[in-house]
Design an enzyme around this catalytic site. Structure first.
Site, short mmCIF file in Angstrom:
data_model
loop_
_atom_site.label_atom_id
_atom_site.label_comp_id
_atom_site.label_asym_id
_atom_site.label_seq_id
_atom_site.Cartn_x
_atom_site.Cartn_y
_atom_site.Cartn_z
N GLY A 189 10.99 27.53 70.13
CA GLY A 189 9.70 26.95 69.77
C GLY A 189 8.65 28.02 69.58
N GLU A 237 14.39 31.66 65.15
CA GLU A 237 14.85 32.23 66.42
C GLU A 237 16.36 32.19 66.61
OE1 GLU A 237 12.60 30.29 69.51
OE2 GLU A 237 10.75 31.35 68.95
N GLU A 239 18.50 36.54 72.97
CA GLU A 239 19.80 35.86 72.95
C GLU A 239 19.58 34.42 72.53
OE1 GLU A 239 22.45 36.47 76.43
OE2 GLU A 239 20.80 37.69 77.21
#
Length: 140
Positions: free
Chosen positions: A38, A58, A103
């Site tokens: 987010g 992301e 990650e």
């Protein structure tokens, strides 16, 4: 706290089967901590568009929003944030860390709840299950 107004952000609790998509943050605040994908809502962008964009940037994942989970607020030394979180289903792609993530991976529900440090994000993950009618919580 130098910020003068709340910052609106959007996040996605993405499910693939019984697993939840998590990212490990690469930048402050909360650098190194696990969360859902987010980020900030851009001017002229809806919260849904922002949530889908952030998960794409992301993690490389494409998702479909299933519904609103909730609106959460955080007022700390890091600022004042209003977070609009959605439940989503995985559509395609394999998680690969990008943009603000160190990650990115799908993990079982119990692992996700254990890794996430902020109680409101844990609540959003748990509450997202009710938004995904066909998805049943895995036995853990």
């Amino acid at each position: 706290m130098s910020q003068q107004r709340p910052i609106a952000s959007a996040g996605l609790v993405v499910w693939r089967g019984g697993e939840v998509l998590l990212i490990r943050r690469s930048k402050p605040p909360y650098q190194g901590e696990w969360s859902i994908p987010g980020g900030k809502i851009g001017f002229g962008e809806t919260s849904e568009e922002a949530a889908l964009r952030e998960v794409r940037e992301e993690t490389g994942i494409e998702a479909e929003i299933a519904g609103l989970v909730g609106v959460y607020e955080s007022i700390t030394e890091h600022g004042h944030f209003i977070m609009i979180d959605y439940a989503a289903r995985w559509r395609s792609g394999e998680p690969e860390a990008g943009d603000d993530a160190l990650e990115a991976e799908f993990v079982p529900l119990a692992t996700a709840l254990d890794r996430v440090s902020w109680d409101k994000t844990r609540t959003a993950i748990e509450d997202s299950l009710s938004r995904l009618g066909a998805l049943k919580a895995p036995d853990s």
